[in-house]
Design an enzyme around this catalytic site. Sequence first.
Site, PDB file in Angstrom:
ATOM      1  N   SER A 167      36.842  43.094  48.296  1.00  0.00           N
ATOM      2  CA  SER A 167      37.363  42.424  49.410  1.00  0.00           C
ATOM      3  C   SER A 167      35.720  42.539  50.306  1.00  0.00           C
ATOM      4  CB  SER A 167      37.924  43.194  50.421  1.00  0.00           C
ATOM      5  OG  SER A 167      39.057  43.876  49.658  1.00  0.00           O
ATOM      6  N   LYS A 170      44.557  52.418  57.205  1.00  0.00           N
ATOM      7  CA  LYS A 170      45.194  51.740  56.166  1.00  0.00           C
ATOM      8  C   LYS A 170      46.188  51.948  56.244  1.00  0.00           C
ATOM      9  CE  LYS A 170      46.569  50.806  51.581  1.00  0.00           C
ATOM     10  NZ  LYS A 170      45.741  50.808  50.168  1.00  0.00           N
ATOM     11  N   ASN A 230      50.317  42.694  40.832  1.00  0.00           N
ATOM     12  CA  ASN A 230      48.675  42.078  41.024  1.00  0.00           C
ATOM     13  C   ASN A 230      47.841  42.878  40.100  1.00  0.00           C
ATOM     14  OD1 ASN A 230      45.852  42.240  41.861  1.00  0.00           O
ATOM     15  ND2 ASN A 230      45.989  40.995  42.090  1.00  0.00           N
ATOM     16  N   LYS A 267      37.096  56.098  48.576  1.00  0.00           N
ATOM     17  CA  LYS A 267      36.744  54.824  47.337  1.00  0.00           C
ATOM     18  C   LYS A 267      35.751  53.925  47.876  1.00  0.00           C
ATOM     19  CE  LYS A 267      40.913  53.020  46.411  1.00  0.00           C
ATOM     20  NZ  LYS A 267      42.044  52.545  46.558  1.00  0.00           N
ATOM     21  N   LYS A 322      38.552  49.789  56.566  1.00  0.00           N
ATOM     22  CA  LYS A 322      38.793  48.817  55.664  1.00  0.00           C
ATOM     23  C   LYS A 322      40.059  49.143  54.602  1.00  0.00           C
ATOM     24  CE  LYS A 322      37.939  45.031  53.209  1.00  0.00           C
ATOM     25  NZ  LYS A 322      39.414  45.109  53.279  1.00  0.00           N
ATOM     26  N   THR A 347      41.024  44.966  41.263  1.00  0.00           N
ATOM     27  CA  THR A 347      41.376  45.622  41.205  1.00  0.00           C
ATOM     28  C   THR A 347      41.308  45.156  39.865  1.00  0.00           C
ATOM     29  OG1 THR A 347      42.867  45.667  43.774  1.00  0.00           O
ATOM     30  CG2 THR A 347      43.074  47.697  42.181  1.00  0.00           C
ATOM     31  N   GLN A 349      40.974  56.283  50.708  1.00  0.00           N
ATOM     32  CA  GLN A 349      40.468  54.509  50.759  1.00  0.00           C
ATOM     33  C   GLN A 349      39.304  55.250  51.574  1.00  0.00           C
ATOM     34  OE1 GLN A 349      42.546  51.855  51.011  1.00  0.00           O
ATOM     35  NE2 GLN A 349      40.872  50.966  49.814  1.00  0.00           N
ATOM     36  N   GLY A 383      45.309  43.071  51.514  1.00  0.00           N
ATOM     37  CA  GLY A 383      46.680  43.569  50.441  1.00  0.00           C
ATOM     38  C   GLY A 383      46.662  44.881  49.957  1.00  0.00           C
ATOM     39  N   ASP A 384      48.307  45.442  50.114  1.00  0.00           N
ATOM     40  CA  ASP A 384      48.222  46.642  48.784  1.00  0.00           C
ATOM     41  C   ASP A 384      49.891  46.015  48.294  1.00  0.00           C
ATOM     42  OD1 ASP A 384      47.706  49.421  48.023  1.00  0.00           O
ATOM     43  OD2 ASP A 384      49.412  49.384  48.855  1.00  0.00           O
TER      44      ASP A 384
HETATM   45  N1  GLU Z   1      44.192  48.115  48.758  1.00  0.00           N
HETATM   46  C1  GLU Z   1      44.037  48.103  47.541  1.00  0.00           C
HETATM   47  C2  GLU Z   1      43.106  49.178  47.788  1.00  0.00           C
HETATM   48  O1  GLU Z   1      44.223  50.346  47.532  1.00  0.00           O
HETATM   49  C3  GLU Z   1      42.314  47.167  48.326  1.00  0.00           C
HETATM   50  C4  GLU Z   1      42.361  47.184  50.068  1.00  0.00           C
HETATM   51  C5  GLU Z   1      40.959  46.343  50.253  1.00  0.00           C
HETATM   52  O2  GLU Z   1      41.018  45.081  49.789  1.00  0.00           O
HETATM   53  O3  GLU Z   1      40.547  46.546  51.431  1.00  0.00           O
HETATM   54  O4  GLU Z   1      42.245  49.807  47.429  1.00  0.00           O
END
Ligand code: GLU
Length: 448
Positions: free
Chosen positions: A380, A129, A244, A117, A93, A213, A114, A168-169
Amino acid sequence: MAQVDAKIETMYQEVLKRNPGETEFHQAVLEVLECLGPVVAKHPEYLERRIIERICEPERQIIFRVPWQDDKGKVNINRGFRVEFSSALGPYKGGLRFHPSVYLGIVKFLGFEQIFKNSLTGLPIGGGKGGSDFDPKGKSDDEVMRFCQSFMTELYRHLGEHTDVPAGDIGVGGREIGYMFGQYKRITNRYEPGVLTGKGLTWGGSLVRTEATGYGATFFVNEMLKARKDSFEGKTCTVSGSGNVAIYTIEKIHQLGGKCVACSDSNGVIYDEKGLDLDLIKRLKEVERRRIEDYIKTHKHAKYVAKGNIWEIPCQVAMPSATQNEINGKDAATLVKNGCIAVGEGANMPTTPEGVKVFLEAKIAYGPGKAANAGGVATSALEMQQNAGRDSWTFEYTERKLEDIMINIHNNCFETAEEYGASGNYVLGANICGFIKVANAMVAHGLI
Ligand code: GLU
């Protein structure tokens, strides 16, 4: 300890050797590894099973060609990436980033962070990612659509609600997710909302995902302030970026009684002593896709500094919400000197190692990205829950869940730091707490 530290140093040297030139990835790995000495001293099984070496090696890396035609009919070629880093806690994810700076080293640093996190969210999601060096800036909607369709034409075969779920990112928002979802549905002949998050509200998206976020990062800072018997009330804040994450950070700061006086984009900085007019920023950035410079066209009292440095503006709370390595050692020292007492990272790895050192030594409340900005991916995961249950929750209910998750992350990081004798050090707390859960799952799953 010395022996353990030497072992970890050898692992880091191996990462450098195996991944030449990927400087952001090296930086992200070092930050975590530096915290793990006392953990492996307590858990020799992690060393025996070579958990750290395994975590540093992505489970799968996909690199592909993305050909697309622009409005003039010219053929363009970009490079697409998906790094499926760890599935110890759930399906891979993590977001997709479309920006000209994207290369394997950036995708791997983001994918690596990630893992921890996502572990901190307490929800069943692994780490991954992806992205592309495609630059959406200045492209027409049609060009973005053709690019997204071509990108998904390769990526779709690697995805699935139980396999890999992108979102997204930077450079990827609701518009891009829409085009990718459409192409996925067309190719597979399946309406599978659980395969992407950040979807539109009428086709499987979750309320609060857009805000998550920024709101989450602000909740996290609020908890750090509470732990110091303080609050946002009356605080002067600066938030870098104007995408965002920045927009919804500013919104929540204002709701909690703080005053945000500055934001930025890659061209310059806006300073509005009266407090930023968020409705205008939303219109400029979300609707019209313009530059932040246009703020002063209607707000003559505000200042725009082309190529300015937002960290030179005195503030009590700073929330970097633009991109990696945007605060260096000097910027961090300037912030501290000007009276900054809290930093919450909405962006991923926005502070250089020298900057982190300054914040930790000054003992200000410093919330690193992998803890502070986990609200986006957490929401998410809430979107995935709603999709799996064919349900949709109210704004209030979803926001309360997000706030609870952020409070939990804060408390877990805080308590872990205490346990390891580093009171108030959220970097150590986040890295250790995030790591242990993944490591235990890997031990349980055997050598895979
Ligand atoms: N890109 C975001 C992050 O850095 C969200 C990733 C997601 O929602 O999967 O955590």
